[in-house]
Design a protein around this motif. Structure first.
Motif, PDB file in Angstrom:
ATOM      1  N   VAL A 135      31.104 -10.914   1.873  1.00  0.00           N
ATOM      2  CA  VAL A 135      31.708 -10.893   0.539  1.00  0.00           C
ATOM      3  C   VAL A 135      30.815 -10.226  -0.509  1.00  0.00           C
ATOM      4  CG1 VAL A 135      33.118 -12.933   0.952  1.00  0.00           C
ATOM      5  CG2 VAL A 135      30.843 -13.203  -0.057  1.00  0.00           C
ATOM      6  N   CYS A 136      29.554 -10.025  -0.215  1.00  0.00           N
ATOM      7  CA  CYS A 136      28.639  -9.463  -1.220  1.00  0.00           C
ATOM      8  C   CYS A 136      29.114  -8.088  -1.685  1.00  0.00           C
ATOM      9  CB  CYS A 136      27.219  -9.365  -0.653  1.00  0.00           C
ATOM     10  SG  CYS A 136      26.085  -8.561  -1.803  1.00  0.00           S
ATOM     11  N   PRO A 137      29.332  -7.920  -3.000  1.00  0.00           N
ATOM     12  CA  PRO A 137      29.906  -6.666  -3.495  1.00  0.00           C
ATOM     13  C   PRO A 137      28.963  -5.469  -3.393  1.00  0.00           C
ATOM     14  CG  PRO A 137      29.276  -8.074  -5.318  1.00  0.00           C
ATOM     15  CD  PRO A 137      29.118  -8.897  -4.079  1.00  0.00           C
ATOM     16  N   VAL A 138      27.692  -5.728  -3.128  1.00  0.00           N
ATOM     17  CA  VAL A 138      26.771  -4.596  -2.966  1.00  0.00           C
ATOM     18  C   VAL A 138      26.197  -4.574  -1.545  1.00  0.00           C
ATOM     19  CG1 VAL A 138      26.170  -4.153  -5.384  1.00  0.00           C
ATOM     20  CG2 VAL A 138      25.024  -6.000  -4.174  1.00  0.00           C
ATOM     21  N   GLY A 139      26.897  -5.243  -0.653  1.00  0.00           N
ATOM     22  CA  GLY A 139      26.566  -5.152   0.774  1.00  0.00           C
ATOM     23  C   GLY A 139      25.148  -5.540   1.144  1.00  0.00           C
TER      24      GLY A 139
ATOM     25  N   ARG B 154      19.465  -4.989  -4.908  1.00  0.00           N
ATOM     26  CA  ARG B 154      20.817  -4.546  -5.293  1.00  0.00           C
ATOM     27  C   ARG B 154      21.608  -5.671  -5.960  1.00  0.00           C
ATOM     28  NH1 ARG B 154      21.177  -1.731  -0.101  1.00  0.00           N
ATOM     29  NH2 ARG B 154      22.427  -3.405   0.778  1.00  0.00           N
ATOM     30  N   CYS B 155      21.162  -6.891  -5.792  1.00  0.00           N
ATOM     31  CA  CYS B 155      21.938  -8.060  -6.240  1.00  0.00           C
ATOM     32  C   CYS B 155      22.333  -7.962  -7.714  1.00  0.00           C
ATOM     33  CB  CYS B 155      21.127  -9.336  -6.012  1.00  0.00           C
ATOM     34  SG  CYS B 155      21.960 -10.824  -6.571  1.00  0.00           S
ATOM     35  N   ILE B 156      23.633  -8.168  -7.980  1.00  0.00           N
ATOM     36  CA  ILE B 156      24.111  -8.136  -9.369  1.00  0.00           C
ATOM     37  C   ILE B 156      24.458  -9.547  -9.859  1.00  0.00           C
ATOM     38  CG2 ILE B 156      24.843  -5.723  -9.453  1.00  0.00           C
ATOM     39  CD1 ILE B 156      27.685  -6.666  -8.695  1.00  0.00           C
ATOM     40  N   ARG B 157      24.001 -10.549  -9.134  1.00  0.00           N
ATOM     41  CA  ARG B 157      24.116 -11.948  -9.569  1.00  0.00           C
ATOM     42  C   ARG B 157      25.564 -12.377  -9.818  1.00  0.00           C
ATOM     43  NH1 ARG B 157      19.350 -11.014  -8.254  1.00  0.00           N
ATOM     44  NH2 ARG B 157      17.520 -11.370  -9.577  1.00  0.00           N
ATOM     45  N   CYS B 158      26.413 -12.095  -8.843  1.00  0.00           N
ATOM     46  CA  CYS B 158      27.823 -12.458  -9.022  1.00  0.00           C
ATOM     47  C   CYS B 158      28.128 -13.860  -8.524  1.00  0.00           C
ATOM     48  CB  CYS B 158      28.720 -11.449  -8.309  1.00  0.00           C
ATOM     49  SG  CYS B 158      28.661 -11.613  -6.514  1.00  0.00           S
ATOM     50  N   GLY B 159      27.308 -14.359  -7.621  1.00  0.00           N
ATOM     51  CA  GLY B 159      27.517 -15.723  -7.112  1.00  0.00           C
ATOM     52  C   GLY B 159      28.498 -15.831  -5.952  1.00  0.00           C
ATOM     53  N   ALA B 160      29.078 -14.715  -5.524  1.00  0.00           N
ATOM     54  CA  ALA B 160      30.072 -14.796  -4.437  1.00  0.00           C
ATOM     55  C   ALA B 160      29.458 -15.364  -3.158  1.00  0.00           C
ATOM     56  CB  ALA B 160      30.672 -13.419  -4.158  1.00  0.00           C
ATOM     57  N   CYS B 161      28.204 -14.999  -2.894  1.00  0.00           N
ATOM     58  CA  CYS B 161      27.594 -15.472  -1.644  1.00  0.00           C
ATOM     59  C   CYS B 161      27.526 -16.991  -1.605  1.00  0.00           C
ATOM     60  CB  CYS B 161      26.214 -14.844  -1.435  1.00  0.00           C
ATOM     61  SG  CYS B 161      25.073 -15.052  -2.803  1.00  0.00           S
ATOM     62  N   MET B 162      27.221 -17.620  -2.732  1.00  0.00           N
ATOM     63  CA  MET B 162      27.142 -19.090  -2.696  1.00  0.00           C
ATOM     64  C   MET B 162      28.524 -19.730  -2.671  1.00  0.00           C
ATOM     65  SD  MET B 162      25.201 -19.403  -6.365  1.00  0.00           S
ATOM     66  CE  MET B 162      24.238 -17.946  -6.018  1.00  0.00           C
TER      67      MET B 162
HETATM   68  S1  SF4 Z   1      27.073 -11.902  -3.373  1.00  0.00           S
HETATM   69 FE1  SF4 Z   1      25.495 -10.286  -3.305  1.00  0.00          FE
HETATM   70  S2  SF4 Z   1      25.429  -9.504  -5.419  1.00  0.00           S
HETATM   71 FE2  SF4 Z   1      26.525 -11.460  -5.515  1.00  0.00          FE
HETATM   72  S3  SF4 Z   1      24.905 -12.968  -5.993  1.00  0.00           S
HETATM   73 FE3  SF4 Z   1      25.108 -12.940  -3.765  1.00  0.00          FE
HETATM   74  S4  SF4 Z   1      23.597 -11.440  -3.080  1.00  0.00           S
HETATM   75 FE4  SF4 Z   1      23.867 -11.115  -5.281  1.00  0.00          FE
END
Ligand code: SF4
Lengths: 268, 471
Positions: free
Chosen positions: B370-374, B310-318
């Motif tokens: 915080v992950c936008p796609v849970g 599901r990851c949309i590569r937003c970077g919020a997790c990091m």
């Molecule tokens: S917060 Fe979720 S969607 Fe965004 S990069 Fe991390 S894993 Fe992917």
């Protein structure tokens, strides 16, 4: 329950038939490092009209195995905890991370075991972290306690994110006479403990906990409170190494009016 | 300890000691954290949008074959050429071959983490084709001969001073000052002529729109448009998980992506590419290639890691990760850093080599929050830990420690007897209630004191109180 593992009943009074029967899971850290938290839990639960039992056969919830990836041992420990505690109306744990492990992760790891799936699910619905049980299930909103201090509360991660514990301890702390609550910056940030993480990655863990102790210092509080002994030992250990004078206690000790003793890391 | 583990630890240790790096990470990540919080608070219903996004992604992943075929059919109908790549090597081979067919000497590339994942810059270099990174941060990273340290801000580890001296030594006409505007101007001068002389432009994709065969790319600098429009050939490299059924679905995800990444409402440029230049179009590429890359993704489906797709590569997790904030992206050693990287790197590079990544996490759960796609990142990391345990990748000492401890934990009587003795022994090292050093506890006591165990455990005290009470 195994015959030689007869639980020891601790409650003296309040044996009214309507009193819920509580199995208290004290946790391994409280047992070894901070017995006072266990006694505080008993007092708070009894004051809330519960009958408290302490099964002798308890050890640890299994987190070290779970977080290391050792599923088989975690399963055995989980089944053992369920066997020893499932006869109670509620199972109460004075720790968010152990509470989270038992409530959230036991059903997950036993999900592929048909004999245990249902049993684990029923069991987990009876498991609560101490403070949230008092407020959310027993409807307690005040306590009879006194503590002259300016306290700051660290939100431990599992309690906060797995069990939704945020306002419950604060609400009860408001009723403690003489206590002022002062929020630290980023109270919800992890303290860097993470169980075995703190030992596997000491330098990263240290960098994280240093930010936590800095935030506590900045808050101007002289007392650190939290609901998880692991985090408290980590933060208190860092504070003591840094020569900081902030004392650290488990929130249950304050709420049970047992705050005049020694704080974490003080000579006993 | 394996060699790689010690490498990770070494990298992390060096990063933790690097104050300049720490300041650079903190500046960008804390700004991102604050801006995201404001943007999310302004949304009418974040949790609803998030579950909607999650459902869209889950639906596509559950029907991947259907949407892949639909996408291919529609893309081909629009004039695109669709290529399939099972592995990273296959994908970069295909891209390099297309460049060779076009007799390309110079290609421009707009930022794409998938390009990094499949090793495309390196493959182009080996083929003797000049590859120009056109995203400002990627340009910096390329000049410095480094790899991206963040998926949204690849050069976030670099300070302005470092960038100034880098540009001074590498740009033909160096920047006149350290001012951001001057640095940007210098990069623009350097890149502008390359944009116009490139033979092939390579981009990634944020979304593949199944019902039209279009590819959506979002940027803030407009470099993707300059990369993909002037050259005769445009190559898109995209992971198969980028599919969405229609443009409406893309917009649901886009709203979350941008807010989660930078806290903005929308990116500066949101471009849809559909097929090559048509007869009456003013510009555009004559050839339009789309390389659909699997590289471990279908294996993730089979391995119970499908939620990661599901990851949309937003970077919020990091941005919200306490570990990433201390060690930065390079310490992770893979293409993708932070929590999502700790899940993906073991998939792409092998769990054996990267077994320490899933462990280098306190499981605090902020990333999943915080992950936008849970995506339940801590759950996936736990899953990888247990796979590593089962596969025998864990160091023997860890295994021995946990196994011995478990033998006690499973036998309450023994456990209490042994812990009584252990407490007594540990207490020998205490002074004023604290332990400053103790054998075997060095990793704890190196940085902090250990509060001493109580002289009597709760269980012991409780038993004697119980007896005193005479019950
Ligand atoms: S917060 Fe979720 S969607 Fe965004 S990069 Fe991390 S894993 Fe992917």
């Amino acid at each position: 329950m195994m015959p030689d593992q007869k639980p020891e009943q601790f409650s003296k009074a309040k044996n009214s038939p309507s009193s819920p029967r509580i199995g208290l899971f004290v946790t391994c850290l409280v047992d070894l490092f901070r017995p006072n938290v266990g006694f505080a839990a008993i007092k708070l639960l009894e004051d809330a009209g519960c009958e408290v039992f302490i099964p002798k056969s308890q050890t640890c919830c299994g987190q070290p195995a779970l977080n290391s990836g050792d599923v088989e041992n975690t399963k055995t420990i989980a089944r053992q905890v369920i066997e020893h505690f499932e006869s109670y109306d509620y199972v109460i744990v004075p720790s968010g991370s152990c509470g989270g492990t038992i409530r959230t992760h036991y059903p997950e790891i036993l999900a592929d075991d048909p004999e245990w799936t249902e049993r684990a699910a029923v069991f987990s619905s009876k498991v609560f972290e101490l403070i949230s049980f008092l407020t959310d299930i027993r409807g307690i909103s005040t306590v009879q306690a006194r503590c002259e201090a300016t306290a700051t509360y660290h939100d431990s991660c599992s309690g906060l994110r797995e069990l939704g514990i945020k306002q419950q301890p604060r609400r009860l702390l408001f009723s403690v006479e003489g206590l002022t609550l002062r929020e630290m910056d980023k109270a919800e940030n992890c303290c860097g403990f993470g169980g075995t993480f703190s030992i596997k990655y000491p330098d990263i863990s240290n960098a994280i906990v240093s930010e936590k102790t800095e935030a506590i210092k900045e808050s101007g509080a002289d007392l650190l409170l939290g609901g998880d002994l692991g985090c408290l030992m980590n933060i208190a250990g860092k504070q003591s190494r840094q020569g900081q004078k902030v004392r650290a206690m488990h929130v249950a000790e304050i709420l049970a009016n047992m705050s005049d003793g020694l704080a974490i890391g003080e000579e006993d | 300890m394996t060699a790689i583990e010690s490498t990770f630890k070494k990298r992390a240790q060096a990063a933790v000691a690097n104050k300049t790096l720490k300041a650079a990470i903190e500046r960008t990540a804390s700004t991102a954290e604050k801006k995201r919080a404001i943007a999310i608070a302004e949304l009418p219903d974040f949790s609803n949008m998030r579950s909607c996004a999650k459902r869209i992604k889950d639906h596509v992943i559950a029907n991947l074959d259907h949407y892949l075929e639909t996408f291919e059919r529609n893309a081909v109908a629009s004039g695109a050429k669709v290529h399939w790549a099972r592995t990273a090597e296959e994908a970069s081979h295909i891209a390099v071959d297309i460049c060779k067919m076009a007799k390309a000497k110079r290609v421009t590339r707009s930022k794409s983490m998938l390009g990094e994942e499949i090793g495309l810059p390196h493959a182009l270099e080996l083929a003797g084709i000049e590859c120009v990174e056109t995203d400002l941060a990627e340009h910096i990273v390329q000049l410095a001969g480094e790899r991206p340290s963040h998926i949204v801000w690849p050069a976030m580890h670099k300070s302005r001073e470092e960038i100034f001296s880098l540009f001074k030594s590498k740009h033909e006409k160096p920047p006149v000052s350290e001012e951001i505007a001057d640095l940007v101007l210098s990069a623009r001068r350097d890149l502008r002529q390359k944009f116009l002389t490139a033979d092939v432009g390579i981009s990634g994709a944020n979304f593949l729109i199944a019902d039209t065969g279009a590819v959506c790319v979002v940027t803030n600098e407009g470099n993707a448009e300059l990369t993909t429009t002037p050259p005769k050939v445009h190559i898109v490299t995209a992971g198969i998980e980028k599919l969405v059924p229609s443009i409406e679905h893309a917009f649901v995800l886009l709203r979350l992506l941008v807010r989660s990444a930078t806290g903005a409402d929308i990116t500066q440029y949101t471009t849809f590419h559909c097929g090559p230049k048509r007869p009456n179009d003013a510009d555009g590429p004559e050839e339009f290639h789309i390389i659909l890359v699997d590289n471990g993704r279908t294996q993730m489906l089979a391995d119970g890691m499908e939620e990661m797709l599901r990851c949309i590569r937003c970077g919020a997790c990091m941005n919200h990760c306490v570990v990433y904030r201390q060690v930065g992206g390079h310490a992770y050693g893979g293409t993708y850093p932070g929590p999502m990287g700790a899940v993906l790197t073991p998939v792409f590079d092998g769990l054996k080599q990267s077994r320490d990544l899933p462990h280098a996490c306190t499981l605090n759960g902020r990333c999943a929050e915080v992950c936008p796609v849970g995506i339940p990142l801590p759950t996936l990391l736990r899953q990888l830990r247990s796979r590593s345990w089962r596969s025998g990748y864990e160091p023997w000492l860890t295994k021995a420690n946990v196994s011995v401890w478990a033998q006690f934990a499973k036998r309450p009587k023994l456990y209490h007897a042994v812990s009584k003795i252990a407490s007594k022994v540990i207490r020998l090292f205490q002074k004023n209630g604290r332990i400053r050093w103790m054998p075997l506890a060095g990793n704890w006591t190196r940085h902090r004191d250990l509060p001493a165990p109580a002289s009597r455990s709760f269980m012991q005290l409780q038993r004697s109180r119980h007896k005193e009470n005479g019950s």
